[in-house]
Design a protein around this motif. Structure first.
Motif, PDB file in Angstrom:
ATOM      1  N   PHE A 128       0.822  -1.205   0.000  1.00  0.00           N
ATOM      2  CA  PHE A 128       0.000   0.000   0.000  1.00  0.00           C
ATOM      3  C   PHE A 128       0.863   1.265   0.000  1.00  0.00           C
ATOM      4  O   PHE A 128       0.453   2.292  -0.541  1.00  0.00           O
ATOM      5  CB  PHE A 128      -0.951  -0.015   1.194  1.00  0.00           C
TER       6      PHE A 128
ATOM      7  N   GLY B  94       1.814   1.546  -3.494  1.00  0.00           N
ATOM      8  CA  GLY B  94       0.614   1.966  -4.208  1.00  0.00           C
ATOM      9  C   GLY B  94       0.337   3.440  -4.029  1.00  0.00           C
ATOM     10  O   GLY B  94      -0.107   4.117  -4.976  1.00  0.00           O
ATOM     11  N   GLY B  95       0.604   3.975  -2.836  1.00  0.00           N
ATOM     12  CA  GLY B  95       0.433   5.405  -2.608  1.00  0.00           C
ATOM     13  C   GLY B  95       1.416   6.227  -3.423  1.00  0.00           C
ATOM     14  O   GLY B  95       1.056   7.265  -3.990  1.00  0.00           O
TER      15      GLY B  95
ATOM     16  N   TYR C  93      -7.903  -2.361  -1.782  1.00  0.00           N
ATOM     17  CA  TYR C  93      -7.063  -1.577  -2.678  1.00  0.00           C
ATOM     18  C   TYR C  93      -7.890  -0.682  -3.587  1.00  0.00           C
ATOM     19  O   TYR C  93      -7.530   0.478  -3.824  1.00  0.00           O
ATOM     20  CB  TYR C  93      -6.176  -2.501  -3.507  1.00  0.00           C
TER      21      TYR C  93
ATOM     22  N   VAL D  73      -9.166   2.355  -1.458  1.00  0.00           N
ATOM     23  CA  VAL D  73      -8.179   3.377  -1.109  1.00  0.00           C
ATOM     24  C   VAL D  73      -7.675   4.099  -2.354  1.00  0.00           C
ATOM     25  O   VAL D  73      -7.393   5.304  -2.303  1.00  0.00           O
ATOM     26  CB  VAL D  73      -7.000   2.791  -0.296  1.00  0.00           C
ATOM     27  N   GLN D  74      -7.591   3.383  -3.475  1.00  0.00           N
ATOM     28  CA  GLN D  74      -7.189   4.056  -4.709  1.00  0.00           C
ATOM     29  C   GLN D  74      -8.279   5.013  -5.200  1.00  0.00           C
ATOM     30  O   GLN D  74      -7.980   6.092  -5.720  1.00  0.00           O
ATOM     31  CB  GLN D  74      -6.870   3.025  -5.794  1.00  0.00           C
TER      32      GLN D  74
ATOM     33  N   ALA E 277      -7.896   8.138  -3.409  1.00  0.00           N
ATOM     34  CA  ALA E 277      -6.595   8.803  -3.547  1.00  0.00           C
ATOM     35  C   ALA E 277      -6.702  10.268  -3.969  1.00  0.00           C
ATOM     36  O   ALA E 277      -6.018  11.123  -3.388  1.00  0.00           O
ATOM     37  CB  ALA E 277      -5.697   8.026  -4.510  1.00  0.00           C
TER      38      ALA E 277
ATOM     39  N   TRP F 101      -5.637   1.331   5.625  1.00  0.00           N
ATOM     40  CA  TRP F 101      -4.921   1.286   4.348  1.00  0.00           C
ATOM     41  C   TRP F 101      -4.869   2.652   3.676  1.00  0.00           C
ATOM     42  O   TRP F 101      -3.912   2.945   2.953  1.00  0.00           O
ATOM     43  CB  TRP F 101      -5.540   0.236   3.433  1.00  0.00           C
TER      44      TRP F 101
ATOM     45  N   GLN G 150      -1.422   4.336   2.699  1.00  0.00           N
ATOM     46  CA  GLN G 150      -1.267   4.968   1.388  1.00  0.00           C
ATOM     47  C   GLN G 150      -0.709   6.381   1.522  1.00  0.00           C
ATOM     48  O   GLN G 150       0.113   6.809   0.698  1.00  0.00           O
ATOM     49  CB  GLN G 150      -2.616   5.004   0.662  1.00  0.00           C
TER      50      GLN G 150
END
Length: 428
Positions: free
Chosen positions: A78, A81-82, A155, A158-159, A162, A208, A212
Protein backbone atom coordinates in the motif's frame (compact mmCIF):
# COMPACT_ATOMS: atom_id res chain seq x y z
CA UNK A 1 15.28 0.76 -40.79
CA UNK A 2 18.36 -0.05 -38.71
CA UNK A 3 17.84 3.02 -36.54
CA UNK A 4 14.38 2.01 -35.35
CA UNK A 5 15.45 -0.64 -32.79
CA UNK A 6 18.03 1.76 -31.38
CA UNK A 7 15.41 4.52 -31.16
CA UNK A 8 12.95 2.16 -29.46
CA UNK A 9 15.62 1.01 -27.03
CA UNK A 10 16.53 4.61 -26.30
CA UNK A 11 12.89 5.51 -25.68
CA UNK A 12 12.54 2.54 -23.33
CA UNK A 13 15.67 3.54 -21.42
CA UNK A 14 14.33 7.09 -21.13
CA UNK A 15 11.04 5.83 -19.70
CA UNK A 16 12.87 3.57 -17.27
CA UNK A 17 15.12 6.42 -16.21
CA UNK A 18 12.05 8.48 -15.27
CA UNK A 19 10.81 5.74 -12.89
CA UNK A 20 12.07 4.64 -9.52
CA UNK A 21 12.60 1.01 -10.46
CA UNK A 22 13.18 0.00 -6.84
CA UNK A 23 9.42 0.45 -6.34
CA UNK A 24 8.69 -1.94 -9.21
CA UNK A 25 11.13 -4.38 -7.61
CA UNK A 26 9.39 -3.97 -4.24
CA UNK A 27 5.98 -4.61 -5.80
CA UNK A 28 7.15 -7.80 -7.51
CA UNK A 29 8.99 -8.99 -4.38
CA UNK A 30 5.86 -8.41 -2.29
CA UNK A 31 3.68 -10.57 -4.54
CA UNK A 32 6.26 -13.36 -4.80
CA UNK A 33 6.63 -13.38 -1.02
CA UNK A 34 2.84 -13.70 -0.72
CA UNK A 35 3.07 -16.81 -2.93
CA UNK A 36 5.80 -18.25 -0.68
CA UNK A 37 3.82 -17.58 2.51
CA UNK A 38 0.64 -19.16 1.15
CA UNK A 39 2.63 -22.16 -0.06
CA UNK A 40 3.98 -22.64 3.47
CA UNK A 41 0.46 -22.40 4.88
CA UNK A 42 -0.85 -25.25 2.72
CA UNK A 43 0.35 -28.36 4.54
CA UNK A 44 -1.10 -31.44 2.84
CA UNK A 45 0.69 -34.76 3.12
CA UNK A 46 0.81 -38.15 4.77
CA UNK A 47 1.49 -38.91 8.42
CA UNK A 48 3.74 -41.77 9.46
CA UNK A 49 0.74 -44.14 9.53
CA UNK A 50 -0.26 -43.14 5.99
CA UNK A 51 -3.29 -41.05 6.96
CA UNK A 52 -4.00 -37.73 5.22
CA UNK A 53 -2.77 -34.61 7.02
CA UNK A 54 -4.19 -31.16 6.25
CA UNK A 55 -2.81 -28.27 8.31
CA UNK A 56 -1.53 -24.70 8.23
CA UNK A 57 2.05 -25.84 8.69
CA UNK A 58 3.97 -22.59 8.98
CA UNK A 59 1.48 -21.16 11.47
CA UNK A 60 2.29 -23.99 13.89
CA UNK A 61 6.00 -23.11 14.00
CA UNK A 62 7.19 -21.43 17.23
CA UNK A 63 8.96 -18.71 15.26
CA UNK A 64 5.96 -17.89 13.07
CA UNK A 65 4.60 -14.86 14.96
CA UNK A 66 8.04 -13.25 15.16
CA UNK A 67 8.68 -13.90 11.47
CA UNK A 68 5.53 -12.01 10.51
CA UNK A 69 7.06 -8.80 11.88
CA UNK A 70 9.47 -9.01 8.94
CA UNK A 71 7.55 -11.14 6.45
CA UNK A 72 4.21 -9.33 6.46
CA UNK A 73 4.87 -6.98 3.56
CA UNK A 74 1.28 -6.04 2.79
CA UNK A 75 1.73 -2.52 4.26
CA UNK A 76 4.63 -1.99 1.86
CA UNK A 77 2.31 -2.86 -1.02
CA UNK A 78 0.00 0.00 0.00
CA UNK A 79 2.97 2.34 0.53
CA UNK A 80 4.20 1.63 -2.99
CA UNK A 81 0.61 1.97 -4.21
CA UNK A 82 0.43 5.40 -2.61
CA UNK A 83 3.68 6.45 -4.30
CA UNK A 84 2.34 5.21 -7.66
CA UNK A 85 -1.01 6.92 -7.07
CA UNK A 86 0.68 10.28 -6.44
CA UNK A 87 2.89 9.86 -9.52
CA UNK A 88 -0.07 8.84 -11.64
CA UNK A 89 -2.20 11.71 -10.36
CA UNK A 90 0.49 14.27 -11.14
CA UNK A 91 0.91 12.85 -14.64
CA UNK A 92 -2.84 12.93 -15.16
CA UNK A 93 -3.03 16.53 -13.94
CA UNK A 94 -0.40 17.58 -16.47
CA UNK A 95 -2.49 16.01 -19.23
CA UNK A 96 -5.68 17.70 -18.07
CA UNK A 97 -7.24 14.59 -16.54
CA UNK A 98 -9.51 14.45 -13.51
CA UNK A 99 -10.43 12.21 -10.59
CA UNK A 100 -12.96 10.32 -12.69
CA UNK A 101 -10.31 9.24 -15.18
CA UNK A 102 -7.96 8.28 -12.35
CA UNK A 103 -10.51 6.09 -10.57
CA UNK A 104 -11.74 4.44 -13.77
CA UNK A 105 -8.19 3.45 -14.69
CA UNK A 106 -7.45 2.05 -11.23
CA UNK A 107 -10.73 0.16 -11.14
CA UNK A 108 -10.14 -1.39 -14.56
CA UNK A 109 -6.65 -2.56 -13.57
CA UNK A 110 -8.17 -4.55 -10.70
CA UNK A 111 -11.56 -5.58 -12.08
CA UNK A 112 -10.45 -6.90 -15.45
CA UNK A 113 -7.92 -9.45 -14.06
CA UNK A 114 -10.38 -10.43 -11.31
CA UNK A 115 -13.25 -11.31 -13.64
CA UNK A 116 -11.81 -14.58 -15.04
CA UNK A 117 -10.99 -15.70 -11.49
CA UNK A 118 -14.52 -15.06 -10.22
CA UNK A 119 -15.93 -16.97 -13.22
CA UNK A 120 -13.60 -19.89 -12.52
CA UNK A 121 -14.47 -19.93 -8.80
CA UNK A 122 -18.22 -19.72 -9.44
CA UNK A 123 -18.10 -22.62 -11.92
CA UNK A 124 -15.79 -24.75 -9.76
CA UNK A 125 -17.82 -24.29 -6.56
CA UNK A 126 -21.11 -24.90 -8.36
CA UNK A 127 -19.67 -28.08 -9.89
CA UNK A 128 -18.45 -29.25 -6.47
CA UNK A 129 -21.96 -28.78 -5.10
CA UNK A 130 -23.51 -30.54 -8.11
CA UNK A 131 -21.35 -33.68 -7.75
CA UNK A 132 -21.97 -33.85 -4.01
CA UNK A 133 -18.41 -33.17 -2.85
CA UNK A 134 -17.76 -33.16 0.89
CA UNK A 135 -19.03 -29.69 1.94
CA UNK A 136 -16.54 -29.42 4.80
CA UNK A 137 -13.61 -30.07 2.47
CA UNK A 138 -15.04 -27.70 -0.16
CA UNK A 139 -15.47 -24.96 2.45
CA UNK A 140 -11.90 -25.46 3.69
CA UNK A 141 -10.47 -25.19 0.18
CA UNK A 142 -12.76 -22.30 -0.82
CA UNK A 143 -11.97 -20.22 2.25
CA UNK A 144 -8.26 -20.76 1.63
CA UNK A 145 -8.51 -19.76 -2.02
CA UNK A 146 -10.64 -16.73 -1.17
CA UNK A 147 -8.38 -15.43 1.59
CA UNK A 148 -6.29 -13.08 -0.64
CA UNK A 149 -9.36 -11.51 -2.25
CA UNK A 150 -9.79 -8.98 0.57
CA UNK A 151 -7.02 -7.06 -1.16
CA UNK A 152 -9.28 -6.29 -4.13
CA UNK A 153 -11.84 -4.52 -1.94
CA UNK A 154 -9.29 -2.67 0.19
CA UNK A 155 -7.06 -1.58 -2.68
CA UNK A 156 -9.82 -0.36 -5.00
CA UNK A 157 -11.40 1.65 -2.18
CA UNK A 158 -8.18 3.38 -1.11
CA UNK A 159 -7.19 4.06 -4.71
CA UNK A 160 -10.63 5.52 -5.39
CA UNK A 161 -10.09 7.81 -2.40
CA UNK A 162 -6.60 8.80 -3.55
CA UNK A 163 -7.57 12.05 -5.38
CA UNK A 164 -9.29 13.68 -2.35
CA UNK A 165 -6.64 12.27 0.00
CA UNK A 166 -3.90 13.76 -2.20
CA UNK A 167 -5.62 17.14 -1.94
CA UNK A 168 -5.73 16.82 1.85
CA UNK A 169 -2.10 15.76 1.86
CA UNK A 170 -1.09 18.84 -0.10
CA UNK A 171 -3.06 21.13 2.20
CA UNK A 172 -2.12 19.60 5.56
CA UNK A 173 0.05 16.48 5.37
CA UNK A 174 0.82 16.17 9.09
CA UNK A 175 -2.71 16.96 10.25
CA UNK A 176 -4.20 14.49 7.76
CA UNK A 177 -1.92 11.68 8.92
CA UNK A 178 -2.60 12.42 12.58
CA UNK A 179 -6.35 12.49 12.02
CA UNK A 180 -6.22 9.12 10.26
CA UNK A 181 -4.07 7.63 13.03
CA UNK A 182 -6.51 8.85 15.69
CA UNK A 183 -9.44 7.38 13.74
CA UNK A 184 -7.61 4.04 13.43
CA UNK A 185 -6.91 3.98 17.18
CA UNK A 186 -10.55 4.81 17.96
CA UNK A 187 -11.81 1.92 15.82
CA UNK A 188 -9.25 -0.46 17.35
CA UNK A 189 -10.24 0.60 20.87
CA UNK A 190 -13.92 0.07 20.12
CA UNK A 191 -13.26 -3.41 18.74
CA UNK A 192 -10.85 -4.50 21.46
CA UNK A 193 -12.97 -3.20 24.35
CA UNK A 194 -16.23 -4.61 22.99
CA UNK A 195 -14.80 -7.90 21.74
CA UNK A 196 -16.88 -7.56 18.56
CA UNK A 197 -14.58 -8.18 15.62
CA UNK A 198 -16.97 -6.69 13.06
CA UNK A 199 -16.60 -3.27 14.73
CA UNK A 200 -13.06 -3.22 13.33
CA UNK A 201 -14.22 -3.27 9.70
CA UNK A 202 -14.02 0.55 9.22
CA UNK A 203 -10.26 0.11 9.48
CA UNK A 204 -10.31 -1.82 6.21
CA UNK A 205 -10.47 1.67 4.71
CA UNK A 206 -8.92 3.83 7.44
CA UNK A 207 -5.73 1.81 8.00
CA UNK A 208 -4.92 1.29 4.35
CA UNK A 209 -5.74 4.89 3.45
CA UNK A 210 -3.33 5.95 6.20
CA UNK A 211 -0.63 3.60 4.88
CA UNK A 212 -1.27 4.97 1.39
CA UNK A 213 -0.59 8.44 2.81
CA UNK A 214 2.87 7.18 3.82
CA UNK A 215 3.41 6.51 0.13
CA UNK A 216 2.52 10.15 -0.59
CA UNK A 217 5.17 11.24 1.91
CA UNK A 218 7.66 8.94 0.21
CA UNK A 219 6.83 10.44 -3.19
CA UNK A 220 7.33 13.94 -1.77
CA UNK A 221 10.87 12.93 -0.83
CA UNK A 222 10.40 13.12 2.94
CA UNK A 223 12.09 9.76 3.52
CA UNK A 224 14.87 10.44 0.99
CA UNK A 225 15.64 13.69 2.81
CA UNK A 226 16.40 11.78 6.03
CA UNK A 227 19.94 10.58 6.76
CA UNK A 228 20.66 6.83 6.94
CA UNK A 229 20.99 7.15 10.72
CA UNK A 230 17.58 8.81 10.95
CA UNK A 231 15.99 6.14 8.75
CA UNK A 232 17.56 3.46 10.93
CA UNK A 233 16.16 5.21 14.00
CA UNK A 234 12.68 5.26 12.40
CA UNK A 235 12.90 1.51 11.88
CA UNK A 236 14.12 0.82 15.43
CA UNK A 237 11.58 3.12 17.06
CA UNK A 238 8.83 1.55 14.97
CA UNK A 239 9.65 -1.98 16.08
CA UNK A 240 10.13 -0.92 19.72
CA UNK A 241 6.77 0.84 19.71
CA UNK A 242 5.14 -2.28 18.28
CA UNK A 243 6.79 -4.44 20.92
CA UNK A 244 5.40 -2.10 23.56
CA UNK A 245 1.91 -1.49 22.18
CA UNK A 246 1.02 -5.03 21.05
CA UNK A 247 0.81 -6.57 24.56
CA UNK A 248 -0.55 -3.42 26.22
CA UNK A 249 -3.43 -2.98 23.75
CA UNK A 250 -4.11 -6.68 23.31
CA UNK A 251 -3.13 -6.93 19.65
CA UNK A 252 -2.07 -10.28 18.24
CA UNK A 253 1.67 -10.97 18.19
CA UNK A 254 1.16 -12.24 14.64
CA UNK A 255 1.12 -9.35 12.20
CA UNK A 256 -0.86 -11.47 9.74
CA UNK A 257 -3.67 -11.65 12.31
CA UNK A 258 -3.51 -7.86 12.54
CA UNK A 259 -4.57 -7.69 8.89
CA UNK A 260 -8.04 -9.10 9.57
CA UNK A 261 -9.36 -6.53 10.30
CA UNK A 262 -6.36 -4.23 9.84
CA UNK A 263 -5.11 -2.50 12.98
CA UNK A 264 -2.71 0.20 14.09
CA UNK A 265 0.32 -2.15 13.85
CA UNK A 266 -0.21 -2.23 10.08
CA UNK A 267 0.22 1.55 9.94
CA UNK A 268 3.36 1.36 12.08
CA UNK A 269 4.74 -1.40 9.86
CA UNK A 270 4.00 0.75 6.81
CA UNK A 271 6.21 3.54 8.18
CA UNK A 272 8.93 1.04 9.14
CA UNK A 273 8.90 -0.61 5.72
CA UNK A 274 8.98 2.76 3.95
CA UNK A 275 12.07 3.62 6.00
CA UNK A 276 13.70 0.28 5.21
CA UNK A 277 12.99 0.58 1.49
CA UNK A 278 14.52 4.06 1.45
CA UNK A 279 17.50 2.86 3.47
CA UNK A 280 18.11 0.12 0.89
CA UNK A 281 17.50 2.40 -2.08
CA UNK A 282 21.13 2.62 -3.19
CA UNK A 283 21.89 -1.14 -3.39
CA UNK A 284 18.44 -1.85 -4.88
CA UNK A 285 19.00 0.84 -7.50
CA UNK A 286 22.33 -0.76 -8.39
CA UNK A 287 20.56 -4.10 -8.74
CA UNK A 288 17.91 -2.59 -11.01
CA UNK A 289 20.59 -1.23 -13.33
CA UNK A 290 21.31 -4.81 -14.39
CA UNK A 291 19.46 -6.17 -17.39
CA UNK A 292 18.68 -9.45 -15.62
CA UNK A 293 16.89 -7.73 -12.74
CA UNK A 294 15.01 -5.42 -15.09
CA UNK A 295 13.94 -8.37 -17.20
CA UNK A 296 12.62 -10.34 -14.23
CA UNK A 297 10.80 -7.32 -12.78
CA UNK A 298 9.30 -6.37 -16.13
CA UNK A 299 8.21 -9.95 -16.88
CA UNK A 300 6.61 -10.52 -13.47
CA UNK A 301 5.29 -6.98 -13.24
CA UNK A 302 3.42 -7.27 -16.53
CA UNK A 303 1.33 -10.11 -15.05
CA UNK A 304 1.45 -9.28 -11.36
CA UNK A 305 -2.30 -9.41 -10.73
CA UNK A 306 -2.46 -12.78 -12.48
CA UNK A 307 0.23 -14.13 -10.14
CA UNK A 308 -1.52 -12.70 -7.07
CA UNK A 309 -5.02 -13.85 -7.98
CA UNK A 310 -4.27 -17.30 -9.40
CA UNK A 311 -1.43 -18.68 -7.29
CA UNK A 312 -3.69 -20.15 -4.58
CA UNK A 313 -6.09 -21.88 -7.00
CA UNK A 314 -3.02 -23.32 -8.74
CA UNK A 315 -1.57 -24.50 -5.40
CA UNK A 316 -4.86 -26.21 -4.51
CA UNK A 317 -5.11 -27.85 -7.95
CA UNK A 318 -1.56 -29.17 -7.70
CA UNK A 319 -2.29 -30.54 -4.23
CA UNK A 320 -5.36 -32.29 -5.63
CA UNK A 321 -3.30 -33.82 -8.42
CA UNK A 322 -0.75 -35.03 -5.88
CA UNK A 323 -3.50 -36.71 -3.86
CA UNK A 324 -4.94 -38.44 -6.93
CA UNK A 325 -1.63 -39.74 -8.25
CA UNK A 326 0.50 -42.40 -6.53
CA UNK A 327 3.08 -39.80 -5.49
CA UNK A 328 4.64 -40.08 -2.03
CA UNK A 329 3.74 -37.04 0.05
CA UNK A 330 6.05 -35.99 2.91
CA UNK A 331 4.47 -35.23 6.25
CA UNK A 332 3.90 -31.45 6.59
CA UNK A 333 6.56 -29.89 8.77
CA UNK A 334 9.07 -32.70 8.23
CA UNK A 335 12.48 -31.91 6.75
CA UNK A 336 11.49 -33.46 3.42
CA UNK A 337 8.37 -31.29 3.27
CA UNK A 338 10.38 -28.09 3.76
CA UNK A 339 12.85 -29.15 1.06
CA UNK A 340 10.04 -29.76 -1.45
CA UNK A 341 8.74 -26.19 -1.03
CA UNK A 342 11.37 -24.85 -3.45
CA UNK A 343 10.48 -27.07 -6.45
CA UNK A 344 6.77 -26.69 -5.67
CA UNK A 345 7.19 -22.89 -5.64
CA UNK A 346 8.86 -23.03 -9.05
CA UNK A 347 6.15 -25.36 -10.34
CA UNK A 348 3.42 -22.98 -9.14
CA UNK A 349 5.10 -20.09 -10.94
CA UNK A 350 5.44 -22.20 -14.10
CA UNK A 351 1.73 -23.09 -14.11
CA UNK A 352 0.72 -19.48 -13.39
CA UNK A 353 2.97 -18.36 -16.26
CA UNK A 354 1.22 -20.81 -18.60
CA UNK A 355 -2.14 -19.40 -17.48
CA UNK A 356 -0.85 -15.88 -17.95
CA UNK A 357 -0.24 -16.50 -21.65
CA UNK A 358 -3.99 -16.07 -21.99
CA UNK A 359 -4.87 -14.12 -18.85
CA UNK A 360 -2.28 -11.35 -19.33
CA UNK A 361 -4.61 -9.64 -21.82
CA UNK A 362 -6.82 -8.71 -18.86
CA UNK A 363 -3.96 -6.76 -17.28
CA UNK A 364 -3.56 -4.46 -20.26
CA UNK A 365 -5.26 -1.07 -20.21
CA UNK A 366 -8.50 -1.35 -22.21
CA UNK A 367 -8.96 0.99 -25.16
CA UNK A 368 -12.42 2.12 -24.03
CA UNK A 369 -10.90 4.04 -21.11
CA UNK A 370 -9.39 6.56 -23.50
CA UNK A 371 -12.51 7.02 -25.60
CA UNK A 372 -13.85 10.59 -25.65
CA UNK A 373 -17.17 10.10 -23.83
CA UNK A 374 -17.19 8.69 -20.30
CA UNK A 375 -19.68 8.14 -17.48
CA UNK A 376 -19.86 10.68 -14.68
CA UNK A 377 -18.17 10.38 -11.30
CA UNK A 378 -21.37 9.10 -9.71
CA UNK A 379 -21.48 6.14 -12.08
CA UNK A 380 -17.77 5.49 -11.54
CA UNK A 381 -18.22 5.54 -7.76
CA UNK A 382 -21.12 3.09 -8.02
CA UNK A 383 -18.94 0.82 -10.16
CA UNK A 384 -16.23 0.86 -7.47
CA UNK A 385 -18.77 -0.22 -4.84
CA UNK A 386 -20.22 -2.94 -7.09
CA UNK A 387 -16.76 -4.38 -7.64
CA UNK A 388 -15.71 -4.12 -3.99
CA UNK A 389 -18.80 -5.66 -2.40
CA UNK A 390 -18.06 -9.32 -3.25
CA UNK A 391 -14.42 -9.42 -2.08
CA UNK A 392 -15.43 -7.44 1.02
CA UNK A 393 -18.10 -10.02 1.90
CA UNK A 394 -15.67 -12.84 1.12
CA UNK A 395 -13.24 -11.26 3.59
CA UNK A 396 -15.95 -11.25 6.28
CA UNK A 397 -17.75 -14.54 5.65
CA UNK A 398 -15.39 -16.64 3.51
CA UNK A 399 -15.72 -17.71 -0.11
CA UNK A 400 -18.68 -19.77 -1.29
CA UNK A 401 -20.54 -20.27 -4.57
CA UNK A 402 -23.09 -17.44 -4.10
CA UNK A 403 -20.35 -14.91 -3.27
CA UNK A 404 -18.26 -16.08 -6.23
CA UNK A 405 -21.31 -15.55 -8.46
CA UNK A 406 -21.83 -12.13 -6.86
CA UNK A 407 -18.22 -11.40 -7.79
CA UNK A 408 -18.92 -12.30 -11.41
CA UNK A 409 -22.01 -10.09 -11.56
CA UNK A 410 -20.53 -7.14 -9.65
CA UNK A 411 -17.27 -7.17 -11.57
CA UNK A 412 -18.98 -7.49 -14.93
CA UNK A 413 -21.31 -4.59 -14.15
CA UNK A 414 -18.41 -2.46 -12.87
CA UNK A 415 -16.41 -3.00 -16.07
CA UNK A 416 -19.45 -2.28 -18.22
CA UNK A 417 -20.34 0.89 -16.30
CA UNK A 418 -16.92 2.53 -16.73
CA UNK A 419 -16.69 1.83 -20.44
CA UNK A 420 -16.17 4.78 -22.77
CA UNK A 421 -17.97 5.51 -25.99
CA UNK A 422 -16.73 6.92 -29.25
CA UNK A 423 -17.92 10.45 -29.88
CA UNK A 424 -19.33 9.37 -33.24
CA UNK A 425 -21.66 6.96 -31.45
CA UNK A 426 -23.21 9.68 -29.32
CA UNK A 427 -26.34 11.26 -30.76
CA UNK A 428 -25.94 15.00 -31.53
Amino acid sequence: MSGRPDAAAGALEQRLASRDLTLDLARVACVLLVVVIHLLFVGVGRAADGSLVIERTVEAQPWFAGATWIGDIMPLFFVVGGFAAMAGWQSLERRGGDANAFVRTRLARLARPALPLFVFLAVALAAAWAVGADPVLVDTVAIGIGSPLWFLAAYVLVQALAPPMIRLHRLAPTETMLALAVAVIAVDATRLLSGVELLGLPNVVLVWVAVQQVGFWMHDGWFRARSPWTLGLIVVVGFVSLYTVVPLAGYSWSMLSNQYPPTLPMLVLGVVQAGLLTLLHRPLSALMRTKAARGVVWFAGSRLMTIYLWHLPVIMILVGVQLLLPIPLPEPGAAAWWLTRIPVFLLVLLVVWLLSLWLVRYERSPAHLVDPVHPGMGVTSAAVVLFAVAPFLIMVFGLDAPLALLGVVGTTLAIWMIRGRRASLVAP
